[in-house]
Design an enzyme around this catalytic site. Structure first.
Site, PDB file in Angstrom:
ATOM      1  N   HIS A 299     -13.989   1.137 -56.620  1.00  0.00           N
ATOM      2  CA  HIS A 299     -14.012   0.973 -55.158  1.00  0.00           C
ATOM      3  C   HIS A 299     -12.606   0.655 -54.639  1.00  0.00           C
ATOM      4  O   HIS A 299     -11.868  -0.101 -55.272  1.00  0.00           O
ATOM      5  CB  HIS A 299     -14.986  -0.133 -54.757  1.00  0.00           C
ATOM      6  CG  HIS A 299     -16.420   0.321 -54.743  1.00  0.00           C
ATOM      7  ND1 HIS A 299     -17.474  -0.555 -54.759  1.00  0.00           N
ATOM      8  CD2 HIS A 299     -16.967   1.568 -54.720  1.00  0.00           C
ATOM      9  CE1 HIS A 299     -18.613   0.132 -54.745  1.00  0.00           C
ATOM     10  NE2 HIS A 299     -18.330   1.415 -54.720  1.00  0.00           N
TER      11      HIS A 299
ATOM     12  N   ASP B  36     -11.529  -1.234 -52.336  1.00  0.00           N
ATOM     13  CA  ASP B  36     -11.167  -2.636 -52.083  1.00  0.00           C
ATOM     14  C   ASP B  36     -10.848  -3.365 -53.384  1.00  0.00           C
ATOM     15  O   ASP B  36     -10.542  -4.554 -53.391  1.00  0.00           O
ATOM     16  CB  ASP B  36     -12.250  -3.372 -51.267  1.00  0.00           C
ATOM     17  CG  ASP B  36     -13.631  -3.287 -51.880  1.00  0.00           C
ATOM     18  OD1 ASP B  36     -13.805  -2.528 -52.847  1.00  0.00           O
ATOM     19  OD2 ASP B  36     -14.549  -3.973 -51.382  1.00  0.00           O
TER      20      ASP B  36
ATOM     21  N   GLU C  60     -17.802 -12.406 -57.528  1.00  0.00           N
ATOM     22  CA  GLU C  60     -17.911 -12.011 -56.122  1.00  0.00           C
ATOM     23  C   GLU C  60     -19.132 -12.673 -55.498  1.00  0.00           C
ATOM     24  O   GLU C  60     -20.102 -12.965 -56.190  1.00  0.00           O
ATOM     25  CB  GLU C  60     -18.100 -10.489 -56.029  1.00  0.00           C
ATOM     26  CG  GLU C  60     -16.845  -9.714 -56.247  1.00  0.00           C
ATOM     27  CD  GLU C  60     -17.021  -8.259 -55.805  1.00  0.00           C
ATOM     28  OE1 GLU C  60     -18.113  -7.892 -55.371  1.00  0.00           O
ATOM     29  OE2 GLU C  60     -16.038  -7.524 -55.903  1.00  0.00           O
TER      30      GLU C  60
END
EC number: 3.1.27.-
Length: 598
Positions: A70, A72, A201
């Site tokens: 991803h 990000d 996360e």
């Protein structure tokens, strides 16, 4: 005292631009190197000047680890390695290494070719950056240098996503993106590795999402209803992961319901994505692998490639378009065309960061200021359905239960939601939980436990004494600790002497005990002998011809006091093996002899 330092350069109390610096036992590791979708200025990339103001980053970092593809998490990589300057190793899994350059090139095209931005990485820089990548297999221990080792575990977040364990000596850190299992990926798993720190996360920190099946049913119902009334459905997705999942869902539903409305996906990225899913079929779950033998789940009968001219076609249709947050590209172009018709619907299948069009419409904004100060009125229906590959609170708690870390640190989440999860973790697991902001350093003091192998002979001797170990209670063991080739062994003293070729030295401890007794020395010794024989019935107590007494290895001799004839001095000596008995005897004799003993 050993310590681990963690500084987020991105994703500290924020979503997007993941980049975390970890210092562990003198080694510096950078976890992820992402960009922020909500910014077009300097805030787009992490502030690498925090690492060093001058000189190349290679001198300050031992390695870089990328958890998954991803943007990000990997979007700033070519900027970091080619424009700022880093020549060290970059570790990622094989699928991540294959997919990363495709996404980076697509991102570069949107930013440079379409928006005309300068001061951005080039196609060549992406290629040069990928040359520095070292691809790793799951469960493969990679020796970065003599002391630093890393190991990848399956994370199930998106294809190729991995949790990484970073280990230096006895200290360790586990870094994970949100663990998740889905209809086409395997469930995530990690050893009970008990790291000093788990960095995780927390995107959906306060959410415990409803069952996946309910969400899937709801999604199909909304798409079906919109298509039936002649409306168009836009599903903005990031090219890989979620797109495949939803494509499989719609393909099966269309087949079952015999629906005729066309389904399209924006070309290029998703085609390449499906190609990689076919290549890395072993990374997907068992069900898909079995089906794959009969037909390729990623080759669709009802879903066709999208041409931008199709957006103006009359009648119903479903379009998957990138990117997922409506901040640029094809998804934003289609949205602008369809937004004014209340028959149409946009389904946002994942999280949108602040500053993006996706975030604005999900927050209820219906008048949007677009480029050139144009106002776009949104009349189409806006639905949010979380098919995100990010774990919810339940998944994070499960991971902590599995890995048993000593400390937890939260990244990639909103501050308020993190605070909620932090309290939940501290209450349930009684471990410290941290949530540093960007640029803020958290220091965790470690108390490394050093593994020691125990020789079988020593264990057998301990159990022979009748001291069977209780797994829940700490056990005191006597032996000799041998350190060889950076590992420790506890063996019996006899074995240690034999292995090391040493002669044994006998150490004896001697203690003086004063006793008031006017009798002759040999009479005092006799009184002591009778007293001990009466008290220590389970021990061998002997009166030797030279006038001394032995109890096991303990020797007792009596002498007259040089200044006071009414006081006798007892010299009690023992070897260290009989430390307990020696201490007991001296305390017994200090109480004096019973009067009746003759």
């Amino acid at each position: 005292m050993p310590e681990i330092k963690v500084t987020p350069l991105g994703a500290g109390q924020d979503v997007g631009r993941s980049c975390i610096l970890v210092s562990i036992a003198g080694k510096n590791v950078m976890l992820d190197c992402g960009m922020h979708m909500g910014y077009n200025d300097d805030r787009r990339f992490p502030d690498f000047s925090y690492i060093t103001q001058n000189g190349r980053l290679t001198d300050f970092l031992d390695c870089v680890i990328i958890s998954h593809f991803h943007l990000d998490h990997c979007g700033a990589l070519p900027y970091f390695s080619e424009m700022v300057g880093y020549d060290g190793p970059i570790y990622m899994t094989h699928p991540t290494k294959a997919i990363c350059p495709i996404l980076l090139e697509d991102y570069r095209k949107i930013t440079v070719d379409k928006k005309g931005e300068t001061n951005f990485f080039t196609s060549q820089m992406i290629k040069d950056c990928m040359k520095k990548v070292v691809a790793v297999h799951l469960h493969q221990t990679v020796q970065v240098d003599e002391e630093l080792e890393i190991k990848a575990y399956y994370a199930g977040h998106v294809l190729g996503a991995a949790m990484f364990q970073i280990k230096v000596g006895c200290e360790s850190v586990v870094y994970t993106v949100s663990m998740h299992s889905s209809s086409y990926r395997c469930a995530a798993w990690i050893d009970k590795c008990r790291p000093d720190l788990l960095i995780t996360e927390s995107t959906y920190a306060t959410t415990i999402r409803d069952s996946k099946r309910c969400r899937e049913r709801d999604f199909l119902k909304k798409v079906h209803e919109t298509v039936e009334r002649g409306g168009k459905v836009l599903i903005p997705v990031f090219a890989l992961g979620r797109a495949q999942e939803l494509c499989i869902l719609l393909e099966t539903f269309w087949e079952r319901m015999n629906l005729k409305a066309p389904i399209y996906f924006s070309t290029g990225l998703t085609e390449k994505a499906n190609h990689y899913y076919k290549l890395f079929i072993t990374w997907t779950n068992q069900k898909i692998r079995k089906t794959f033998v009969q037909r390729n789940m990623f080759e669709f009968k009802h879903i066709k490639a999208f041409d931008r001219a199709f957006a103006d076609n009359p009648g119903p249709m479903v379009v998957f378009a990138t990117p997922g947050m409506l901040h640029a590209g094809q998804s934003l172009q289609i949205f602008r065309k369809w937004a004014g018709n209340e028959k149409n619907m946009v389904i946002m299948p994942g999280y949108c960061v602040q500053g993006t069009v996706g975030h604005k419409i999900l927050s209820g904004q219906r008048k949007l200021e677009m480029e050139g100060r144009q106002i776009l009125e949104v009349k189409m229906q806006v639905e949010y359905m979380s098919f995100s590959a990010h774990a919810d609170a339940k998944g994070i708690m499960q991971l902590i239960r599995q890995a048993e870390p000593r400390n937890v640190l939260l990244v990639h989440g909103e501050a308020k939601k993190m605070e909620f999860l932090k309290q939940k973790i501290e209450q349930e697991f009684h471990v410290n939980c941290y949530m540093p902001a960007n640029g803020e350093t958290t220091t965790i003091f470690t108390n490394p436990s050093i593994p020691v192998d125990i020789s079988l002979g020593l264990l057998k001797r301990e159990t022979a004494i009748g001291l069977l170990p209780d797994a829940k209670k700490p056990k005191l063991m006597h032996g000799t600790l041998i350190m060889k080739d950076n590992s420790f062994r506890l063996v019996s003293p006899e074995q240690a002497l034999k292995e090391l070729g040493l002669a044994e030295h006998q150490l004896r401890f001697t203690c003086r005990v004063h006793i008031q007794d006017p009798r002759k020395e040999h009479e005092t010794v006799l009184r002591v002998y009778n007293h001990l024989k009466g008290v220590l019935k389970d021990y061998s107590v002997q009166h030797l011809p030279d006038g001394s007494i032995t109890v096991e290895s303990i020797l007792i001799q009596a002498t007259a006091h040089s200044e006071d004839q009414g006081t006798k001095v007892l010299l009690v000596s023992w070897t260290y093996q009989d430390e307990e008995l020696g201490s007991y005897l001296t305390s017994l004799l200090k109480k004096g002899l019973p009067q009746s003993t003759s």
